[in-house]
Enzyme design. Structure first.
Site, PDB file in Angstrom:
ATOM      1  N   HIS A   8       0.800  -1.227   0.000  1.00 15.07           N
ATOM      2  CA  HIS A   8       0.000   0.000   0.000  1.00 15.07           C
ATOM      3  C   HIS A   8       0.833   1.278   0.000  1.00 15.07           C
ATOM      4  O   HIS A   8       0.284   2.366  -0.062  1.00 15.07           O
ATOM      5  CB  HIS A   8      -0.939   0.021   1.213  1.00 15.07           C
ATOM      6  CG  HIS A   8      -0.229   0.308   2.501  1.00 15.07           C
ATOM      7  ND1 HIS A   8       0.484  -0.654   3.169  1.00 15.07           N
ATOM      8  CD2 HIS A   8      -0.081   1.448   3.223  1.00 15.07           C
ATOM      9  CE1 HIS A   8       1.021  -0.116   4.255  1.00 15.07           C
ATOM     10  NE2 HIS A   8       0.702   1.156   4.314  1.00 15.07           N
TER      11      HIS A   8
HETATM   12  C1  UD1 Z   1      -1.937   5.632   6.000  1.00 17.17           C
HETATM   13  C2  UD1 Z   1      -0.597   6.046   6.632  1.00 17.17           C
HETATM   14  C3  UD1 Z   1       0.415   4.920   6.472  1.00 17.17           C
HETATM   15  C4  UD1 Z   1      -0.121   3.607   6.998  1.00 17.17           C
HETATM   16  C5  UD1 Z   1      -1.438   3.334   6.287  1.00 17.17           C
HETATM   17  C6  UD1 Z   1      -2.089   2.038   6.690  1.00 17.17           C
HETATM   18  C7  UD1 Z   1      -0.004   8.420   6.513  1.00 17.17           C
HETATM   19  C8  UD1 Z   1       0.927   9.380   5.887  1.00 17.17           C
HETATM   20  N1  UD1 Z   1      -0.031   7.204   5.957  1.00 17.17           N
HETATM   21  O1  UD1 Z   1      -1.744   5.472   4.602  1.00 17.17           O
HETATM   22  O2  UD1 Z   1       1.582   5.261   7.205  1.00 17.17           O
HETATM   23  O3  UD1 Z   1       0.809   2.583   6.726  1.00 17.17           O
HETATM   24  O4  UD1 Z   1      -2.343   4.420   6.594  1.00 17.17           O
HETATM   25  O5  UD1 Z   1      -3.260   1.876   5.955  1.00 17.17           O
HETATM   26  O6  UD1 Z   1      -0.679   8.775   7.458  1.00 17.17           O
HETATM   27  N2  UD1 Z   1      -9.434   5.045   2.179  1.00 17.17           N
HETATM   28  C9  UD1 Z   1     -10.621   4.376   2.225  1.00 17.17           C
HETATM   29  N3  UD1 Z   1     -11.161   4.095   3.455  1.00 17.17           N
HETATM   30  C10 UD1 Z   1     -10.558   4.443   4.606  1.00 17.17           C
HETATM   31  C11 UD1 Z   1      -9.346   5.134   4.542  1.00 17.17           C
HETATM   32  C12 UD1 Z   1      -8.782   5.415   3.331  1.00 17.17           C
HETATM   33  O7  UD1 Z   1     -11.194   4.053   1.205  1.00 17.17           O
HETATM   34  O8  UD1 Z   1     -11.098   4.131   5.689  1.00 17.17           O
HETATM   35  C13 UD1 Z   1      -8.831   5.340   0.855  1.00 17.17           C
HETATM   36  C14 UD1 Z   1      -9.050   6.780   0.424  1.00 17.17           C
HETATM   37  O9  UD1 Z   1      -9.279   6.784  -0.945  1.00 17.17           O
HETATM   38  C15 UD1 Z   1      -7.720   7.428   0.736  1.00 17.17           C
HETATM   39  C16 UD1 Z   1      -6.751   6.275   0.510  1.00 17.17           C
HETATM   40  O10 UD1 Z   1      -7.451   5.117   0.927  1.00 17.17           O
HETATM   41  O11 UD1 Z   1      -7.450   8.533  -0.073  1.00 17.17           O
HETATM   42  C17 UD1 Z   1      -5.471   6.399   1.294  1.00 17.17           C
HETATM   43  O12 UD1 Z   1      -5.774   6.562   2.697  1.00 17.17           O
HETATM   44  P1  UD1 Z   1      -4.855   7.490   3.620  1.00 17.17           P
HETATM   45  O13 UD1 Z   1      -5.346   7.407   5.017  1.00 17.17           O
HETATM   46  O14 UD1 Z   1      -4.713   8.844   3.014  1.00 17.17           O
HETATM   47  O15 UD1 Z   1      -3.429   6.832   3.509  1.00 17.17           O
HETATM   48  P2  UD1 Z   1      -2.979   5.310   3.620  1.00 17.17           P
HETATM   49  O16 UD1 Z   1      -2.425   4.907   2.314  1.00 17.17           O
HETATM   50  O17 UD1 Z   1      -4.029   4.431   4.228  1.00 17.17           O
END
Ligand code: UD1
Length: 363
Positions: free
Chosen positions: A206
């Protein structure tokens, strides 16, 4: 009574705060409040972990949701500061290295509220990783630095951090792993996915550096297909990864008979998959630690790790992506017998933290 805010934002935070919430809840002097920033909000990325860890509903959810790094960090800073101004705790505890970690620490530090960092001192020395910047900023802001391993202490000392701020308490994720072992062992996930023990390799990816670039992700998909010819793969898809695979038209290529794509898994099901796999391919930080503890070979698709103890005392190997099929072949031909001997990864980290807080509050 001492009021303590325990801040959590995203999936990897929940297994870190759970043991500490429980240990502090048993203390008569502690009033613990879980503050969920709302970075992760899906049932599969958040709610399910609260249920499995038997955590109460967060005392407050800041509801910041998805967004750019600046948006997430800025929204936490503003929303958490408003809460702190209205209802000041005696201590704020932030965990790990997600965007909320430095944001909540900054909000508290500017209001002169003591802040503690759980999982302090880890460094990949790779400033292109958002988490590395989060780690450095957070450690700079916090009064108390709870570290998981000796390398973390050394990193902080090398940055000039005063010895008195550093307290080595161990790896709190292992507390959760130990506490939930019976539930992990009785998880029905293998039956549900029609898998046999030791018949597959588990994959998680991821990191933005692996999944956000079309060429990189497409080449990783080809390499995973090559690996699947050696042993079937099980690949729970993070929402970010699923979205990129769809955007780049790579889903069809992966959906072949030897690669099982699933939804993100709850904790116990995921750990059952880890412990039943022959090897794990990952770019996660936490998974490097969990595989090391469980003695499962871990091939990490990154150039560096902030958890070097998993390389020296654990089962982790950093693998340049083009060598992945060979590295997997080699890992599978080795015998899986590895006892974890990493000091203070023993399931008692939360107790050590409570002990330390009694001294801090002179109780
Ligand atoms: C975040 C953390 C990362 C951790 C990861 C675990 C930061 C900088 N990154 O990255 O260190 O390893 O979490 O997952 O804080 N989304 C959903 N549902 C959710 C949450 C997110 O669909 O409940 C989707 C959204 O489209 C979002 C994307 O996932 O834009 C990325 O989520 P985000 O929380 O921005 O970063 P992670 O890649 O999860």
């Amino acid at each position: 009574m001492r009021t303590i805010d325990l801040v959590a934002a995203a999936r990897p935070n929940f297994m870190k705060i759970a043991p500490l919430f429980k240990a502090l809840s048993r203390e008569s002097w502690a009033n613990v409040r879980i503050i969920h920033t709302g970075q992760h909000y899906d049932k599969a990325m958040s709610d399910v972990f609260f249920q499995e860890f038997a955590l109460p509903k967060p005392w407050l959810n800041l509801g910041i949701g998805s967004g750019t790094h600046g948006q997430q960090t800025g929204r936490v800073l503003e929303a958490y500061e408003a809460h702190l101004l209205a209802d000041r705790p005696d201590l704020v505890i932030v965990a790990g290295d997600v965007n909320a970690t430095p944001a909540a620490a900054l909000a508290a530090a500017k209001l002169h509220i003591p802040v503690a960092h759980l999982e302090a001192g880890l460094r990949s020395f790779d400033r292109s990783m958002p988490e590395e910047l989060n780690r450095c900023l957070t450690d700079c802001l916090c009064d108390i630095l709870w570290t998981p391993s000796e390398d973390a202490d050394q990193n902080l000392l090398a940055e000039g951090v005063a010895h008195e701020r550093i307290h080595r308490v161990g790896n709190i994720m292992i507390d959760t792993l130990e506490a939930l072992m019976p539930a992990i062992q009785s998880s029905p996930i293998l039956t549900q996915l029609a898998l046999d023990e030791c018949s597959f390799v588990l994959v998680t990816l991821h990191r933005p550096s692996n999944v956000d670039d079309k060429e990189r992700l497409s080449s990783l998909c080809e390499l995973l297909c090559a690996c699947a010819r050696e042993l079937p793969l099980v690949f729970p898809l993070h929402p970010r990864t699923r979205a990129r695979l769809q955007d780049f038209g790579l889903m069809a290529g992966l959906s072949q008979s030897h690669i099982l794509l699933t939804e993100p898994q709850p904790y116990t099901a995921f750990m059952r998959l880890v412990s039943s796999s022959r090897a794990v391919i990952t770019d996660s930080g936490g998974v490097q630690e969990e595989t090391s503890y469980l003695g499962i070979p871990c091939l990490t698709l990154r150039e560096n790790t902030e958890r070097p103890v998993t390389l020296t005392l654990g089962t982790n190997t950093l693998v340049p992506s083009d060598t992945l099929p060979d590295a997997l072949h080699q890992a599978l031909s080795q015998k899986n017998s590895h006892l974890c001997r990493i000091p203070l990864w023993d399931g008692h980290t939360a107790d050590r933290i409570v002990q330390h807080l009694r001294q801090v509050f002179t109780l």
